[in-house]
Design a protein around this motif. Structure first.
Motif, mmCIF file in Angstrom:
data_model
loop_
_atom_site.group_PDB
_atom_site.id
_atom_site.type_symbol
_atom_site.label_atom_id
_atom_site.label_comp_id
_atom_site.label_asym_id
_atom_site.label_seq_id
_atom_site.Cartn_x
_atom_site.Cartn_y
_atom_site.Cartn_z
ATOM 1 N N ASP A 1 8.189 41.902 -14.091
ATOM 2 C CA ASP A 1 8.551 40.357 -14.801
ATOM 3 C C ASP A 1 9.887 40.628 -15.384
ATOM 4 O O ASP A 1 10.598 39.996 -15.262
ATOM 5 C CB ASP A 1 7.559 40.075 -15.771
ATOM 6 N N THR A 2 10.075 41.847 -16.197
ATOM 7 C CA THR A 2 11.449 41.583 -16.950
ATOM 8 C C THR A 2 12.405 42.066 -15.816
ATOM 9 O O THR A 2 13.449 41.303 -15.885
ATOM 10 C CB THR A 2 11.377 43.016 -17.977
ATOM 11 N N SER B 1 3.715 44.515 -10.043
ATOM 12 C CA SER B 1 3.081 43.521 -11.030
ATOM 13 C C SER B 1 3.245 44.201 -12.307
ATOM 14 O O SER B 1 3.231 45.438 -12.426
ATOM 15 C CB SER B 1 1.942 42.842 -10.562
ATOM 16 N N GLY B 2 3.446 43.379 -13.182
ATOM 17 C CA GLY B 2 3.276 43.894 -14.657
ATOM 18 C C GLY B 2 4.729 43.479 -15.406
ATOM 19 O O GLY B 2 5.627 42.979 -15.027
ATOM 20 N N ILE C 1 11.754 30.127 -13.108
ATOM 21 C CA ILE C 1 12.666 31.214 -13.275
ATOM 22 C C ILE C 1 12.122 32.459 -12.773
ATOM 23 O O ILE C 1 13.085 33.538 -12.401
ATOM 24 C CB ILE C 1 12.944 31.305 -14.970
ATOM 25 N N LEU C 2 11.094 32.684 -13.173
ATOM 26 C CA LEU C 2 10.405 34.226 -12.654
ATOM 27 C C LEU C 2 10.297 34.280 -11.367
ATOM 28 O O LEU C 2 10.655 35.249 -10.567
ATOM 29 C CB LEU C 2 8.788 34.469 -13.161
ATOM 30 N N GLU C 3 10.113 33.064 -10.693
ATOM 31 C CA GLU C 3 9.874 33.404 -8.944
ATOM 32 C C GLU C 3 11.522 33.297 -8.519
ATOM 33 O O GLU C 3 11.629 34.017 -7.446
ATOM 34 C CB GLU C 3 9.348 32.039 -8.555
ATOM 35 N N CYS C 4 12.273 32.644 -9.192
ATOM 36 C CA CYS C 4 13.757 32.779 -8.857
ATOM 37 C C CYS C 4 14.152 34.171 -8.975
ATOM 38 O O CYS C 4 14.852 34.565 -7.888
ATOM 39 C CB CYS C 4 14.623 31.971 -9.710
ATOM 40 N N GLY C 5 13.803 34.859 -9.958
ATOM 41 C CA GLY C 5 14.479 36.152 -10.069
ATOM 42 C C GLY C 5 13.616 37.470 -9.381
ATOM 43 O O GLY C 5 14.354 38.173 -8.739
#
Length: 109
Positions: A89-90, A84-85, A62-66
């Motif tokens: 991430d959000t 980064s951070g 999910i994170l990589e997708c976003g």
């Protein structure tokens, strides 16, 4: 609309809409720990971006997708949304919500 990296004007948004032949862009806002908005703008993803993002999503990345959507649809705004951070991430998690599907049904007849 002041951002850390400059001023995104209504004229700039109008220019982006003309350039990408769209009537809507995505405004991505993340609040920092003090509640201050951090803003960036994304264009709608094309078919190739959607396909790659959905492949990542189906693998529970999910994170990589976003991150992929955010980075490949980025138009401008506060660069902290891409670093980064927690802020980045959000922003990535929120960017993954760009891909929408209409309600559909598949059945046998």
């Amino acid at each position: 609309m002041e951002t850390k990296e400059g001023n995104i004007t209504i004229e700039q948004i109008t220019e982006w809409k003309k350039k990408f032949k769209t009537d809507k862009l995505h405004k991505l806002t993340v609040k920092d720990k003090d509640g201050n908005p951090i803003v960036g703008y994304l264009k709608p993803p094309g078919r190739e971006i959607k396909a790659t993002a959905l492949s990542m999503y189906s693998q529970n990345k999910i994170l990589e997708c976003g991150e992929f959507i955010r980075d490949n649809c980025w138009l401008g705004g506060d660069e902290r949304l891409k670093m980064s951070g927690d802020i980045a991430d959000t922003a990535a998690i929120q960017a993954s919500g760009i891909i929408k599907f209409l309600e559909a049904e598949l059945g046998e007849v």
